[in-house]
Design a protein around this motif. Structure first.
Motif, PDB file in Angstrom:
ATOM      1  N   ALA A  28       0.828  -1.215   0.000  1.00 21.09           N
ATOM      2  CA  ALA A  28       0.000   0.000   0.000  1.00 21.09           C
ATOM      3  C   ALA A  28       0.858   1.258   0.000  1.00 21.09           C
ATOM      4  CB  ALA A  28      -0.927  -0.013   1.211  1.00 21.09           C
ATOM      5  N   LYS A  29       2.017   1.171   0.633  1.00 17.95           N
ATOM      6  CA  LYS A  29       2.912   2.327   0.726  1.00 17.95           C
ATOM      7  C   LYS A  29       3.261   2.888  -0.647  1.00 17.95           C
ATOM      8  CE  LYS A  29       7.281   1.648   1.115  1.00 17.95           C
ATOM      9  NZ  LYS A  29       8.607   1.204   1.612  1.00 17.95           N
ATOM     10  N   TYR A  30       3.500   2.006  -1.624  1.00 17.86           N
ATOM     11  CA  TYR A  30       3.908   2.479  -2.949  1.00 17.86           C
ATOM     12  C   TYR A  30       2.814   3.318  -3.600  1.00 17.86           C
ATOM     13  CZ  TYR A  30       7.874  -0.615  -2.406  1.00 17.86           C
ATOM     14  OH  TYR A  30       9.010  -1.222  -1.927  1.00 17.86           O
ATOM     15  N   ASP A  52      -3.226   5.880  -8.578  1.00 22.72           N
ATOM     16  CA  ASP A  52      -3.998   4.896  -9.332  1.00 22.72           C
ATOM     17  C   ASP A  52      -3.749   3.477  -8.795  1.00 22.72           C
ATOM     18  OD1 ASP A  52      -4.987   6.923 -10.890  1.00 22.72           O
ATOM     19  OD2 ASP A  52      -3.670   6.535 -12.594  1.00 22.72           O
ATOM     20  N   PHE A  53      -2.521   3.212  -8.391  1.00 18.68           N
ATOM     21  CA  PHE A  53      -2.186   1.909  -7.809  1.00 18.68           C
ATOM     22  C   PHE A  53      -2.916   1.734  -6.481  1.00 18.68           C
ATOM     23  CE2 PHE A  53       1.063  -0.816  -5.448  1.00 18.68           C
ATOM     24  CZ  PHE A  53       0.640  -2.000  -6.032  1.00 18.68           C
ATOM     25  N   PHE A  54      -2.983   2.792  -5.685  1.00 20.98           N
ATOM     26  CA  PHE A  54      -3.707   2.687  -4.418  1.00 20.98           C
ATOM     27  C   PHE A  54      -5.187   2.410  -4.666  1.00 20.98           C
ATOM     28  CE2 PHE A  54      -5.909   4.409  -0.654  1.00 20.98           C
ATOM     29  CZ  PHE A  54      -5.275   3.667   0.329  1.00 20.98           C
ATOM     30  N   SER A  55      -5.771   3.066  -5.658  1.00 17.99           N
ATOM     31  CA  SER A  55      -7.178   2.811  -5.998  1.00 17.99           C
ATOM     32  C   SER A  55      -7.354   1.366  -6.461  1.00 17.99           C
ATOM     33  CB  SER A  55      -7.637   3.771  -7.104  1.00 17.99           C
ATOM     34  OG  SER A  55      -7.593   5.114  -6.670  1.00 17.99           O
ATOM     35  N   LEU A  61      -5.531  -1.159  -5.519  1.00 19.01           N
ATOM     36  CA  LEU A  61      -5.441  -1.997  -4.317  1.00 19.01           C
ATOM     37  C   LEU A  61      -6.770  -1.997  -3.550  1.00 19.01           C
ATOM     38  CD1 LEU A  61      -1.903  -1.005  -2.985  1.00 19.01           C
ATOM     39  CD2 LEU A  61      -2.548  -3.160  -4.073  1.00 19.01           C
ATOM     40  N   GLU A  62      -7.403  -0.852  -3.466  1.00 18.58           N
ATOM     41  CA  GLU A  62      -8.693  -0.785  -2.780  1.00 18.58           C
ATOM     42  C   GLU A  62      -9.703  -1.718  -3.434  1.00 18.58           C
ATOM     43  OE1 GLU A  62      -9.286   3.628  -0.954  1.00 18.58           O
ATOM     44  OE2 GLU A  62      -9.049   3.563  -3.124  1.00 18.58           O
ATOM     45  N   ALA A  63      -9.602  -1.868  -4.762  1.00 16.38           N
ATOM     46  CA  ALA A  63     -10.545  -2.705  -5.499  1.00 16.38           C
ATOM     47  C   ALA A  63     -10.137  -4.170  -5.547  1.00 16.38           C
ATOM     48  CB  ALA A  63     -10.709  -2.169  -6.921  1.00 16.38           C
ATOM     49  N   ASN A  64      -8.837  -4.464  -5.405  1.00 23.95           N
ATOM     50  CA  ASN A  64      -8.345  -5.815  -5.671  1.00 23.95           C
ATOM     51  C   ASN A  64      -7.657  -6.498  -4.484  1.00 23.95           C
ATOM     52  OD1 ASN A  64      -8.621  -6.299  -8.825  1.00 23.95           O
ATOM     53  ND2 ASN A  64      -7.940  -4.176  -8.556  1.00 23.95           N
ATOM     54  N   TRP A  65      -7.680  -5.898  -3.317  1.00 26.12           N
ATOM     55  CA  TRP A  65      -6.913  -6.468  -2.211  1.00 26.12           C
ATOM     56  C   TRP A  65      -7.384  -7.868  -1.835  1.00 26.12           C
ATOM     57  CZ3 TRP A  65      -9.031  -7.896   2.459  1.00 26.12           C
ATOM     58  CH2 TRP A  65     -10.270  -7.360   2.811  1.00 26.12           C
ATOM     59  N   ARG A  66      -8.651  -8.158  -2.011  1.00 25.28           N
ATOM     60  CA  ARG A  66      -9.145  -9.497  -1.652  1.00 25.28           C
ATOM     61  C   ARG A  66      -8.518 -10.575  -2.545  1.00 25.28           C
ATOM     62  NH1 ARG A  66     -13.151  -5.892  -0.891  1.00 25.28           N
ATOM     63  NH2 ARG A  66     -14.225  -5.893   1.129  1.00 25.28           N
ATOM     64  N   ASP A  67      -8.338 -10.269  -3.823  1.00 21.05           N
ATOM     65  CA  ASP A  67      -7.698 -11.218  -4.732  1.00 21.05           C
ATOM     66  C   ASP A  67      -6.217 -11.382  -4.383  1.00 21.05           C
ATOM     67  OD1 ASP A  67      -7.792 -12.968  -7.015  1.00 21.05           O
ATOM     68  OD2 ASP A  67      -6.679 -11.456  -8.124  1.00 21.05           O
ATOM     69  N   ILE A  68      -5.591 -10.299  -3.951  1.00 21.08           N
ATOM     70  CA  ILE A  68      -4.187 -10.372  -3.519  1.00 21.08           C
ATOM     71  C   ILE A  68      -4.066 -11.293  -2.317  1.00 21.08           C
ATOM     72  CG2 ILE A  68      -2.268  -9.046  -2.541  1.00 21.08           C
ATOM     73  CD1 ILE A  68      -3.352  -6.619  -4.150  1.00 21.08           C
ATOM     74  N   PHE A  69      -4.944 -11.145  -1.360  1.00 12.75           N
ATOM     75  CA  PHE A  69      -4.903 -11.979  -0.160  1.00 12.75           C
ATOM     76  C   PHE A  69      -5.255 -13.431  -0.476  1.00 12.75           C
ATOM     77  CE2 PHE A  69      -4.373  -8.081   1.952  1.00 12.75           C
ATOM     78  CZ  PHE A  69      -4.123  -8.295   3.296  1.00 12.75           C
ATOM     79  N   GLN A  93       0.800  -9.538  -9.647  1.00 11.27           N
ATOM     80  CA  GLN A  93       0.765  -8.197 -10.234  1.00 11.27           C
ATOM     81  C   GLN A  93       1.143  -7.138  -9.203  1.00 11.27           C
ATOM     82  OE1 GLN A  93      -2.861  -7.382 -12.366  1.00 11.27           O
ATOM     83  NE2 GLN A  93      -2.419  -5.200 -12.613  1.00 11.27           N
ATOM     84  N   ALA A  94       0.619  -7.279  -7.983  1.00 11.31           N
ATOM     85  CA  ALA A  94       0.917  -6.311  -6.920  1.00 11.31           C
ATOM     86  C   ALA A  94       2.383  -6.372  -6.516  1.00 11.31           C
ATOM     87  CB  ALA A  94       0.022  -6.573  -5.716  1.00 11.31           C
ATOM     88  N   ILE A  95       2.932  -7.581  -6.429  1.00  4.11           N
ATOM     89  CA  ILE A  95       4.339  -7.731  -6.058  1.00  4.11           C
ATOM     90  C   ILE A  95       5.234  -7.124  -7.127  1.00  4.11           C
ATOM     91  CG2 ILE A  95       6.193  -9.401  -5.634  1.00  4.11           C
ATOM     92  CD1 ILE A  95       4.020 -11.256  -4.440  1.00  4.11           C
TER      93      ILE A  95
END
Length: 375
Positions: A193-195, A202-205, A207-215, A223-225
């Motif tokens: 999230a820091k990045y 746009d990356f933070f937005s 993450l807000e939409a896709n964090w569940r898939d990341i987890f 993609q996030a990594i």
């Protein structure tokens, strides 16, 4: 276990450039990647008890054995307290006992603690050995394994003793993340999230939409990594030794490191990523207090961190904390202090972080006092 293809991010440092490989099964093919870059070497593997128990050490040893790469291994206790002079001495001793030469390599197999400690040892043994990072935590894969910062903690503060020593290779095996506890994965996500909060709104937005898939370990995880590694690689290539904008990567860390020191690096109370999460929330609230940013942005940051299960306030730290004056003294000991002036990474909004120098200590003290009053 993820099945995403291998992705490569290159840290562009001229003749010292190196690759970060990201994908599933990289521990098992470590021999191939190491031999391609450092043929004929022997290695010292530095890891911890949790990583060994998860089977990653055996996987790496099997890979090296298959290609005839000689190796010795040292397994240390897990946790932030391992980043100490005592364990540094133990690590250096193990490398020397294995009779490794300057042209051989130290391999860090573990999270940020092991990477920082092993990298420091690699930087000082025989005046500098090759160093390979095989990060097994999300935090290490997206942050601490990239960029060459190494070091240990002292009673005076976190990471105050160390060297810059770039790795020759980073192997971020996403399958290793499947063995992390939920808490450790969340803690690593704070660095992801820091990045977005630094300079990629746009990356933070996203993450807000896709964090569940990341987890959940879906395609968004790799993609996030990769996006996080690319963001850090770009900054490191511009400012390897943190004389300029690399300091922005410390968003949340000044407050966070002070809290880690205040809790005596007790991982039962606070792990690094949790300290960073609280620190980022505090940095945004402090920025709003100084009329640099809107309270709406601070609220949005806090809401996202809370949604993924991260702490965001001083009240979220279990147990007692020292008073505001003591916390301020830890901040004043931080590496980001220059000639006694307090330097913070503040923000003008989501993705609009900046380096603020000469921040009045009185403002920080009052802010901490208010935060502690809410505990």
């Amino acid at each position: 276990m993820t099945t995403n293809p291998i992705r490569t991010v290159t840290v562009g440092l001229g003749t010292r450039a190196y690759d970060i490989l990201i994908g599933n099964g990289l521990i098992d093919r470590a021999c191939t990647e190491i031999q391609a870059r450092l043929p004929g070497i022997r290695v010292a593997i530095i890891t911890d008890e949790n990583v060994a128990a998860a089977g990653h050490l055996a996987r790496l040893q099997a890979s090296l054995d298959a290609s005839g790469i000689g190796h010795a291994a040292l397994t240390l206790p897990a946790g932030e307290k391992t980043k100490s002079f005592d364990h540094l001495q133990q690590t250096v001793g193990a490398i020397l006992d294995a009779r490794l030469e300057r042209g051989d390599a130290v391999v860090a197999l573990g999270g940020g603690v092991i990477g920082d400690l092993a990298g420091f040892a690699a930087g000082i043994v025989r005046r500098g050995m090759h160093f390979i990072q095989i990060p097994t935590s999300l935090l290490a894969q997206v942050d601490s394994s990239v960029g060459g910062k190494t070091g240990i903690n002292t009673a005076q503060g976190k990471n105050l003793v160390g060297v810059f020593h770039q790795p020759r290779l980073v192997l971020a095996d996403t399958s290793a993340l499947d063995t992390l506890s939920e808490r450790e994965f969340r803690a690593g996500y704070a660095e992801v999230a820091k990045y977005g909060l630094i300079d990629k709104p746009d990356f933070f937005s996203w993450l807000e939409a896709n964090w569940r898939d990341i987890f959940a370990g879906g395609p968004a995880r790799t993609q996030a990594i990769a996006a996080s590694c690319q963001a850090k690689a770009d900054v490191v290539a511009r400012d390897e030794f943190e004389t300029g904008d690399r300091a922005l990567l410390n968003l949340g860390h000044t407050f966070g490191h002070a809290l880690e020191t205040a809790t005596n690096y007790d991982s039962a109370r606070l792990v690094h990523g949790e300290g960073v999460a609280i620190g980022m929330a505090l940095a945004h609230r402090f920025s709003a207090r100084l009329n640099q940013a809107s309270t709406d942005d601070a609220t949005r940051v806090e809401a996202h961190l809370k949604a993924v299960g991260l702490p965001t306030t001083l009240a979220d730290v279990p147990g007692c904390l020292p008073d505001a004056e003591k916390l301020l003294s830890y901040i004043a000991q931080d590496k980001k202090v220059s000639r006694g002036a307090l330097t913070f990474i503040l923000t003008r909004g989501i993705g609009q972080s900046f380096i603020a120098k000469d921040v009045p200590a009185s403002e920080v003290l009052a802010f901490l006092q208010d935060g502690l009053a809410g505990r």
